[in-house]
Design an enzyme around this catalytic site. Structure first.
Site, PDB file in Angstrom:
ATOM      1  N   ILE A   1       0.803  -1.214   0.000  1.00 27.75           N
ATOM      2  CA  ILE A   1       0.000   0.000   0.000  1.00 27.75           C
ATOM      3  C   ILE A   1       0.842   1.273   0.000  1.00 27.75           C
ATOM      4  O   ILE A   1       0.360   2.314  -0.421  1.00 27.75           O
ATOM      5  CB  ILE A   1      -1.016   0.037   1.174  1.00 27.75           C
ATOM      6  CG1 ILE A   1      -0.314  -0.199   2.517  1.00 27.75           C
ATOM      7  CG2 ILE A   1      -2.125  -0.973   0.971  1.00 27.75           C
ATOM      8  CD1 ILE A   1      -1.184   0.114   3.702  1.00 27.75           C
TER       9      ILE A   1
ATOM     10  N   GLY B   1       7.566   3.943   2.058  1.00 24.39           N
ATOM     11  CA  GLY B   1       8.075   5.087   2.812  1.00 24.39           C
ATOM     12  C   GLY B   1       9.549   5.271   2.548  1.00 24.39           C
ATOM     13  O   GLY B   1      10.075   4.741   1.566  1.00 24.39           O
ATOM     14  N   ALA B   2      10.198   6.010   3.412  1.00 17.81           N
ATOM     15  CA  ALA B   2      11.616   6.264   3.215  1.00 17.81           C
ATOM     16  C   ALA B   2      12.434   5.018   3.508  1.00 17.81           C
ATOM     17  O   ALA B   2      13.397   4.729   2.826  1.00 17.81           O
ATOM     18  CB  ALA B   2      12.078   7.403   4.113  1.00 17.81           C
ATOM     19  N   GLU B   3      12.045   4.267   4.531  1.00 22.94           N
ATOM     20  CA  GLU B   3      12.881   3.128   4.874  1.00 22.94           C
ATOM     21  C   GLU B   3      12.116   1.817   4.955  1.00 22.94           C
ATOM     22  O   GLU B   3      12.706   0.785   5.173  1.00 22.94           O
ATOM     23  CB  GLU B   3      13.626   3.385   6.195  1.00 22.94           C
ATOM     24  CG  GLU B   3      12.727   3.746   7.338  1.00 22.94           C
ATOM     25  CD  GLU B   3      13.455   3.647   8.675  1.00 22.94           C
ATOM     26  OE1 GLU B   3      14.655   3.375   8.675  1.00 22.94           O
ATOM     27  OE2 GLU B   3      12.800   3.826   9.697  1.00 22.94           O
ATOM     28  N   ALA B   4      10.806   1.876   4.774  1.00 22.83           N
ATOM     29  CA  ALA B   4      10.043   0.647   4.901  1.00 22.83           C
ATOM     30  C   ALA B   4       8.964   0.574   3.827  1.00 22.83           C
ATOM     31  O   ALA B   4       8.559   1.580   3.257  1.00 22.83           O
ATOM     32  CB  ALA B   4       9.395   0.581   6.279  1.00 22.83           C
TER      33      ALA B   4
ATOM     34  N   ASP C   1      10.683  11.863  15.027  1.00 18.06           N
ATOM     35  CA  ASP C   1      10.356  12.263  13.655  1.00 18.06           C
ATOM     36  C   ASP C   1       8.905  12.752  13.578  1.00 18.06           C
ATOM     37  O   ASP C   1       8.105  12.212  12.826  1.00 18.06           O
ATOM     38  CB  ASP C   1      10.592  11.078  12.704  1.00 18.06           C
ATOM     39  CG  ASP C   1      10.532  11.493  11.239  1.00 18.06           C
ATOM     40  OD1 ASP C   1      10.636  12.709  10.955  1.00 18.06           O
ATOM     41  OD2 ASP C   1      10.378  10.609  10.379  1.00 18.06           O
TER      42      ASP C   1
END
Lengths: 320, 197
Positions: B4, B7-10, B109
């Site tokens: 779906i 993201g930046a890292e996942a 964050d």
């Protein structure tokens, strides 16, 4: 029309000429201290002394004369005050003598615009890394918004400081890169990332404590891997946050091939675009100031004075 | 299992109404660093999410952490605050952030993309950079990041939104506010190119 740009924020005095579409010439001379870092007064002296000769060679390689220049552009900052004064006073003098307009340009925006011109990327995230600057910038609502930046020292500054501990002369970047190729063991340095911001001072302290215990090559290798991973991770966060699909790495530290390789890999993995910039245009240069001056020609008049702490995100961008 | 979001890292997947968060290997980092970061972040995120959820902070209910380091969590039907920003939600954000801080947790964050609005509530997500701390400086760093995230992503409403946020946060934190504020000021003036003159 011809625009002559003058750059003198730190240890480089550069002059570039553009006609708005192409860069016609890009000449520079860099102040090299015999030992230690940049002494502001000495760097400024170097700029004053070299100015006539560099302006002359820039005009020669562009094939025009000073009378033909239609506008002058100077870098207003951010940078070292005494160095800025040199560039600004030379620019103001020329503009008065030849009765041509002068425009002040933000140094960081100069880096961004030349990067966009050279890569052809329209709306990238820009990782701007140099001695004093570490910023992750992207365009949003008529500004170049700074999404991430260092909370203390610039990345080039960190490399130079570590270099000094290892006895490497300024600038230390190229030698650290060379030494890092002989690295065998990865030492875990502090990895400080706060949202999209980074912080380097912890690494400096850490390195101070292991100097002489670990091999020089391993220190350099671990330093590069840690610092660049932090920068690329922060850039990736900014790309994900703003939904941008291309990346430019610019500034003096962008001359490092490992950093460019990491940028390329990161972009390849997320399906984004990356193009490495030519070294000619990553470091400080006059061409970027000339070109940005051309773009900002129709912006409102501003007072021409050195602004040592000129932030990227205070300039309103109307030409995009 | 359908993807779906990236993201930046996942990468986020959805399966039977459950969200699965997979921190992918990053090819730009060397293996030693990448593994160490992913393992510690997965473990910390899961533990902190669990602690928050048990303490009644609005966050998706964590279900499990599998051997591959994937986090399974409850699905929250809502939209990120960043996509439809309204300063009306800032009071709720302030309440939530202070509850988090008083538990001894710092988010690390707190951007508007990490806040989900769902049925009039605001859910906090993505604890990948969270850690345990009660120091005023770390708390101030959350406020600083939020302030910057507002200014860069929602510049027109940033001032009002932040004002709303900080007055509520001040009320919540009471006498602990003063040291946090002084660290916040310090952070703003310490960063490079703070044009104070």
């Amino acid at each position: 029309m011809y625009i002559l740009g003058i750059e003198s924020t730190a240890h480089t005095f550069g002059v570039g000429i553009t006609d708005g579409n192409r860069i016609l010439s890009n000449e520079r001379d860099t102040f090299m201290p015999k030992k230690g870092g940049i002494v502001p007064r000495e760097a400024a002296k170097h700029h004053y002394r070299k100015a006539p000769e560099i302006i002359k060679s820039a005009l020669e390689s562009a094939g025009i004369s000073l009378q033909q220049v239609d506008m002058f552009a100077v870098s207003q900052g951010p940078g070292i005050l005494s160095c800025l004064k040199a560039g600004v006073s030379v620019g103001v003098f020329l503009s008065r003598k030849y009765k041509k307009p002068i425009i002040g340009v933000n140094h960081c925006i100069g880096h961004i615009e030349i990067g966009r011109l050279m890569t052809g990327f329209n709306d990238p995230v820009i990782l701007y890394v140099s001695g004093g600057n570490t910023q992750i910038i992207t365009y949003l609502n008529k500004r170049y918004a700074v999404f991430g930046e260092t909370q203390d020292i610039g990345v080039g500054n960190l490399l130079d400081r570590v270099g000094r501990m290892l006895g490497i002369p300024f600038p230390a970047g190229p030698e650290i890169e060379r030494l890092s190729n002989g690295g065998r063991e990865y030492i875990r340095f502090p990895y400080t990332i706060k949202g999209m911001d980074v912080s380097f001072s912890g690494i400096e302290t850490y390195v101070k404590n292991i100097i002489g215990i670990k091999r020089r090559e391993d220190v350099c290798f671990s330093l590069q891997e840690t610092v660049f991973s932090m920068l690329i991770e922060a850039s990736e966060r900014a790309m994900a946050y703003c939904g941008k699909t291309s990346l430019i790495i610019t500034g003096g530290v962008a001359a490092n091939s490992r950093l460019n390789e990491m940028g390329k890999r990161m972009c390849a993995q997320r399906g984004a675009e990356f193009r490495a910039l030519d070294k000619e245009y990553t470091g400080d240069n006059g061409a970027m100031i000339a070109y940005t001056g051309y773009l900002m020609m129709n912006e409102g008049k501003t007072e021409i004075r050195p602004r040592p702490r000129f932030r990227t995100d205070v300039v309103e961008i109307n030409y995009r | 299992m359908i993807r779906i979001a990236t993201g930046a890292e996942a990468e986020l997947y959805k399966e039977d109404g459950v969200i699965i968060k997979d921190r992918v290997k990053k090819r730009y980092r060397i293996r030693e660093l990448d593994e160490a970061l992913r393992i510690s972040r997965n473990a910390r995120e899961f533990a902190i999410m669990k602690r928050c959820h048990e303490s009644g902070i609005d966050t998706p209910r964590p279900i499990k952490l599998d051997i591959k380091g994937r986090i399974y969590m409850e699905n929250i039907a809502g939209y990120p605050l960043s996509s439809k920003f309204s300063s009306k939600n800032m009071g709720k954000v302030a309440d939530m952030l202070w509850r988090l801080h008083s538990l001894g947790i710092v988010h690390g964050d707190p951007t508007t993309a990490n806040m989900l609005v769902s049925r009039g509530r605001v859910f906090l997500i993505d604890f990948g950079l969270s850690f345990y701390s009660k120091r005023a400086e770390d708390r101030a760093s959350d406020l600083f990041l939020l302030k910057k995230a507002l200014a860069s992503k929602h510049p027109e409403q940033a001032k009002i939104a932040y004002k709303k946020f900080i007055s509520r946060y001040k009320k919540n934190s009471g006498k602990e506010f003063k040291p946090i504020l002084s660290h916040l000021r310090d952070m703003e003036t310490r960063r490079r190119y703070y044009e104070s003159y």
